[in-house]
Design a protein around this motif. Structure first.
Motif, mmCIF file in Angstrom:
data_model
loop_
_atom_site.group_PDB
_atom_site.id
_atom_site.type_symbol
_atom_site.label_atom_id
_atom_site.label_comp_id
_atom_site.label_asym_id
_atom_site.label_seq_id
_atom_site.Cartn_x
_atom_site.Cartn_y
_atom_site.Cartn_z
ATOM 1 N N SER A 226 0.941 -1.284 0.008
ATOM 2 C CA SER A 226 -0.055 0.070 -0.113
ATOM 3 C C SER A 226 0.930 1.343 -0.057
ATOM 4 O O SER A 226 0.316 2.379 -0.271
ATOM 5 C CB SER A 226 -1.083 -0.210 1.183
ATOM 6 N N SER A 227 2.089 0.996 0.206
ATOM 7 C CA SER A 227 2.973 2.123 0.247
ATOM 8 C C SER A 227 4.378 1.716 -0.151
ATOM 9 O O SER A 227 4.911 0.826 0.845
ATOM 10 C CB SER A 227 2.888 3.099 1.592
ATOM 11 N N ARG B 47 7.765 9.894 -0.206
ATOM 12 C CA ARG B 47 6.381 10.030 -0.531
ATOM 13 C C ARG B 47 5.620 10.943 -0.005
ATOM 14 O O ARG B 47 6.208 11.919 0.832
ATOM 15 C CB ARG B 47 5.659 8.555 -0.068
ATOM 16 N N ARG B 48 4.301 11.274 -0.128
ATOM 17 C CA ARG B 48 3.492 12.341 0.450
ATOM 18 C C ARG B 48 3.099 11.800 1.641
ATOM 19 O O ARG B 48 2.455 10.746 1.720
ATOM 20 C CB ARG B 48 2.314 12.881 -0.303
ATOM 21 N N ASP B 49 3.518 12.234 2.968
ATOM 22 C CA ASP B 49 2.904 11.898 4.259
ATOM 23 C C ASP B 49 1.520 11.837 4.430
ATOM 24 O O ASP B 49 0.858 12.999 4.169
ATOM 25 C CB ASP B 49 3.763 12.741 5.534
ATOM 26 N N PRO B 50 0.728 10.748 4.728
ATOM 27 C CA PRO B 50 -0.600 10.739 4.606
ATOM 28 C C PRO B 50 -1.474 11.452 5.809
ATOM 29 O O PRO B 50 -2.217 11.819 5.717
ATOM 30 C CB PRO B 50 -0.819 9.229 4.805
ATOM 31 N N GLY C 131 0.599 15.848 4.530
ATOM 32 C CA GLY C 131 0.627 16.168 3.091
ATOM 33 C C GLY C 131 1.872 16.594 2.700
ATOM 34 O O GLY C 131 2.146 16.659 1.642
ATOM 35 N N HIS D 133 10.213 7.538 3.291
ATOM 36 C CA HIS D 133 9.358 6.318 3.694
ATOM 37 C C HIS D 133 10.193 5.214 3.913
ATOM 38 O O HIS D 133 10.774 4.721 2.934
ATOM 39 C CB HIS D 133 8.082 5.912 3.167
ATOM 40 N N THR E 80 -2.630 4.691 9.049
ATOM 41 C CA THR E 80 -3.934 5.032 8.314
ATOM 42 C C THR E 80 -4.661 3.867 8.180
ATOM 43 O O THR E 80 -5.926 3.811 7.697
ATOM 44 C CB THR E 80 -3.628 5.471 6.881
#
Length: 160
Positions: free
Chosen positions: A37-38, A43-46, A49, A54, A130
């Motif tokens: 899933s990641s 990456r954009r931090d969930p 933002g 990661h 998340t």
């Protein structure tokens, strides 16, 4: 003749060392059924933002799926650990460490000697998470590595 014997002994020593190293490298997935899933990397931090590194991969699957050690080692951390939530860290030797975060249940203790594919816990969503997944990291000499490269390599090593 002596040179030939020495050459054979040298090759046998190399072969034995290779077998030993292959025995401690985490070449399998810590979970049987999952999807990524990641990915590893920027990456954009969930949560906020912002772009951030990661240091592992997120392997999503069914809540409370069993998690397994992908190689033998010694548990160096087991319990709640900041944003990882419930987590386990295993030292496999030769500078290789694996981490498993966001677990629902930790089933090992610090100091436990773990064998290949021993169950270490259950997938969950603890900590800064998340949803249901395991955050899986591989470190070599404290430098994060992409776990998917190890898993892909294992697919070649374990071919019949």
């Amino acid at each position: 003749f002596a040179q030939s014997v020495f050459a054979v002994e040298t090759q046998l020593e190399r072969w034995n060392l290779l077998e030993e190293v292959l025995g401690i490298i985490p070449l399998t997935s810590p979970i049987d059924s999952y999807y990524i899933s990641s990915q590893f990397g920027m990456r954009r931090d969930p949560f906020n933002g912002q772009r951030a590194m990661h240091n592992g991969i997120d392997m999503a699957g069914q809540f409370k799926s069993p998690l397994y050690a992908p190689a033998p080692g010694v548990v160096t951390k087991a319990g709640t650990w900041g944003s990882y939530g419930r987590m386990v860290e295993i030292d496999h030797g030769f500078g290789l460490i694996t981490r498993y975060g966001h677990m629902e249940e930790v089933q090992v203790n610090r100091g436990d000697v773990i064998g290949f594919r021993d169950q270490i816990g259950l997938m969950g969503r603890s900590g800064r998470s998340t949803g249901t997944h395991v955050h899986y990291e591989v470190l070599f000499n404290d430098i994060p590595q992409d776990p998917t490269k190890f898993i892909r390599a294992g697919q070649h090593v374990f071919k019949n």
